[in-house]
Design an enzyme around this catalytic site. Structure first.
Site, short mmCIF file in Angstrom:
data_model
loop_
_atom_site.label_atom_id
_atom_site.label_comp_id
_atom_site.label_asym_id
_atom_site.label_seq_id
_atom_site.Cartn_x
_atom_site.Cartn_y
_atom_site.Cartn_z
N SER A 122 50.70 -17.66 -2.46
CA SER A 122 50.10 -16.38 -2.06
C SER A 122 51.08 -15.22 -2.14
O SER A 122 50.69 -14.08 -2.39
CB SER A 122 49.52 -16.48 -0.65
OG SER A 122 50.55 -16.80 0.27
N CYS A 134 43.16 -22.53 -0.87
CA CYS A 134 44.58 -22.62 -0.49
C CYS A 134 45.25 -21.24 -0.51
O CYS A 134 44.97 -20.43 0.36
CB CYS A 134 45.28 -23.64 -1.37
SG CYS A 134 46.75 -24.30 -0.57
N ARG A 175 50.12 -19.79 7.06
CA ARG A 175 50.67 -20.34 5.80
C ARG A 175 51.46 -21.61 6.08
O ARG A 175 52.14 -21.71 7.09
CB ARG A 175 51.63 -19.35 5.14
CG ARG A 175 50.99 -18.26 4.34
CD ARG A 175 52.06 -17.40 3.68
NE ARG A 175 52.74 -18.08 2.60
CZ ARG A 175 54.07 -18.11 2.44
NH1 ARG A 175 54.87 -17.52 3.27
NH2 ARG A 175 54.58 -18.76 1.41
N ILE A 196 47.86 -29.22 -0.44
CA ILE A 196 49.20 -29.05 -1.01
C ILE A 196 49.85 -27.83 -0.35
O ILE A 196 49.44 -26.70 -0.58
CB ILE A 196 49.14 -28.83 -2.55
CG1 ILE A 196 48.40 -29.99 -3.22
CG2 ILE A 196 50.55 -28.67 -3.11
CD1 ILE A 196 48.04 -29.73 -4.68
N HIS A 235 42.06 -28.13 -2.23
CA HIS A 235 41.89 -27.81 -3.65
C HIS A 235 40.75 -28.60 -4.28
O HIS A 235 41.00 -29.62 -4.92
CB HIS A 235 43.17 -28.18 -4.42
CG HIS A 235 44.34 -27.32 -4.11
ND1 HIS A 235 44.68 -26.23 -4.88
CD2 HIS A 235 45.25 -27.39 -3.13
CE1 HIS A 235 45.75 -25.66 -4.38
NE2 HIS A 235 46.12 -26.34 -3.32
N GLU A 277 39.20 -28.10 -6.87
CA GLU A 277 39.26 -28.03 -8.34
C GLU A 277 40.06 -29.19 -8.92
O GLU A 277 40.04 -29.39 -10.13
CB GLU A 277 39.86 -26.68 -8.79
CG GLU A 277 41.34 -26.46 -8.51
CD GLU A 277 41.65 -26.07 -7.06
OE1 GLU A 277 40.77 -26.19 -6.20
OE2 GLU A 277 42.80 -25.68 -6.80
N1 GLN Z 1 51.83 -22.48 0.48
C1 GLN Z 1 51.17 -21.68 -0.51
C2 GLN Z 1 51.12 -20.22 -0.13
O1 GLN Z 1 51.61 -19.82 0.86
C3 GLN Z 1 49.77 -22.17 -0.80
C4 GLN Z 1 49.81 -23.50 -1.48
C5 GLN Z 1 48.72 -23.76 -2.43
O2 GLN Z 1 47.96 -22.88 -2.84
N2 GLN Z 1 48.64 -25.00 -2.86
O3 GLN Z 1 50.57 -19.47 -0.87
#
Ligand code: GLN
Length: 206
Positions: A52, A82, A111, A140, A181, A183
């Protein structure tokens, strides 16, 4: 009239191709979105997983932050997974210095909430609105939703371990987000759910 809606995938960074494939399996057309003109053309948008902080910096560099906010305020359907969930949150915790979001969903998202020792894990989650069979969710470095406003529907919660009960899927009107996720697994029920939401929204506007 748009017979088959076209859903953009924000293509600044992250797993863009996987989302496009999942959306096409759900029967819609897709288009990568990197520029404001491309955003104008789509009926809806997916914000993919990735990182992000990078996505925010690139959205700013590509002059996309304000156009994204405006279209979401005007009722464009959007789905974030995510990092995309973080981008759609009105409030974030544990962001980097100055990190902004697009916002739209009245929620606070933390986050990397599930902790470094479990950077990735998989777990079955029951999701309301997508059928009885549990959804095999891949997390993830995932965020979770710490709190939601009154207008936000909780679609799913973590079910195992010390984090059971944490909110991992939400919907507020035409906006939805998952901490995991969908996808990546080949089970495209979440994309079907979003594609149906987009079809209903575009029919209302025709
Ligand atoms: N930890 C990531 C973030 O802060 C997000 C992880 C992900 O999209 N798999 O954006």
């Amino acid at each position: 009239m748009t017979a088959v809606p076209e859903i953009g995938v924000l293509a600044l960074q992250g797993d863009v191709r996987e989302h496009a494939r999942a959306l096409e399996a759900a029967g819609v057309r897709t288009r990568p979105v990197r520029r404001p003109e491309e955003l104008e053309r789509v009926d809806a948008l997916v914000l993919p997983g990735g990182e992000s902080t990078t996505m925010w910096k690139l959205a700013r560099a590509f002059d996309l932050l304000d156009p994204l906010r405006k279209r979401i305020e005007a009722g464009m359907p959007a789905y974030g997974s995510c990092a995309g969930m973080i981008m759609l949150a009105d409030r974030i915790r544990d962001g980097i210095e100055g990190q902004e979001t697009v916002g739209g969903i009245d929620m606070t998202v933390r986050r990397n909430a599930f902790g470094r020792q479990v950077d990735s894990f998989e777990s079955d989650v029951r999701l309301s609105g997508i059928g009885d069979a549990p959804y095999h969710a891949v997390f993830i470095r995932a965020p979770w939703v710490e709190s939601v406003g009154a207008g936000v529907e909780v679609l799913g919660r973590a079910e195992t371990g010390s984090n059971a009960g944490r909110i991992v899927a939400v919907r507020q009107g035409r906006l939805m987000a998952t901490a995991f996720h969908p996808e990546l697994t080949g089970d495209f029920r979440v994309h079907h759910y979003f594609a149906d939401l987009v079809r209903r929204a575009t029919e209302q506007e025709d």
